[in-house]
Design a protein around this motif. Structure first.
Motif, PDB file in Angstrom:
ATOM      1  N   ASN A  80       0.843  -1.178   0.000  1.00 31.11           N
ATOM      2  CA  ASN A  80       0.000   0.000   0.000  1.00 31.11           C
ATOM      3  C   ASN A  80       0.889   1.242   0.000  1.00 31.11           C
ATOM      4  N   VAL A  81       0.796   2.052  -1.029  1.00 34.13           N
ATOM      5  CA  VAL A  81       1.615   3.248  -1.146  1.00 34.13           C
ATOM      6  C   VAL A  81       0.694   4.458  -1.200  1.00 34.13           C
ATOM      7  N   ARG A  82       0.898   5.372  -0.272  1.00 31.71           N
ATOM      8  CA  ARG A  82       0.073   6.576  -0.235  1.00 31.71           C
ATOM      9  C   ARG A  82       0.546   7.538  -1.318  1.00 31.71           C
ATOM     10  N   GLY A  83      -0.384   8.169  -1.972  1.00 32.16           N
ATOM     11  CA  GLY A  83      -0.054   9.159  -2.988  1.00 32.16           C
ATOM     12  C   GLY A  83       0.479  10.431  -2.354  1.00 32.16           C
ATOM     13  N   ARG A  85       1.116  14.359  -1.425  1.00 35.17           N
ATOM     14  CA  ARG A  85       0.361  15.596  -1.307  1.00 35.17           C
ATOM     15  C   ARG A  85       1.049  16.633  -2.179  1.00 35.17           C
ATOM     16  N   GLN A  94       7.517   7.697  -1.996  1.00 38.48           N
ATOM     17  CA  GLN A  94       7.281   6.332  -2.452  1.00 38.48           C
ATOM     18  C   GLN A  94       8.509   5.445  -2.319  1.00 38.48           C
TER      19      GLN A  94
END
Length: 106
Positions: A80-83, A85, A94
């Motif tokens: 799970n990689v958060r995008g 801001r 990333q």
């Protein structure tokens, strides 16, 4: 024809000043809405080209067919990689090495 007193009386009459334009808007709007709604019903009646219809039926995709494609896939290496801001650097977030990214853009 009309004297100035009659014209002044017509300008001051609230029914002619506000009521008549409102009635014209309501009646004109109903005719306009009838035309726009008729377009919707006419679009349903349009016949599609038979060749195009065959192509559409051949490329039919269902939920079951897509499930069959991915049911045997292994998602063990999923991460799970958060995008990023707007104020963050996406490469640092990333986990990519920023030096490698700088050499690619240079």
């Amino acid at each position: 024809m009309f004297g100035p007193a009659a014209m002044h009386a017509l300008r001051r009459n609230k029914t002619l000043r506000y009521g008549v334009p409102m009635l014209m808007l309501i009646v004109g709007g109903s005719f306009g809405l009838r035309e726009f709604s008729q377009i919707r019903y006419d679009a349903v009646k349009i016949n599609i080209d038979p060749e195009l219809e065959k192509k559409l039926k051949m490329n039919e995709v269902s939920l079951e067919s897509e499930y069959e494609k991915i049911k045997d896939s292994a998602f063990d290496d999923w991460k799970n990689v958060r995008g990023p801001r707007p104020w963050e650097d996406p490469d640092l977030l990333q986990g990519r090495n920023p030096e490698i990214v700088k050499t690619k853009t240079a």
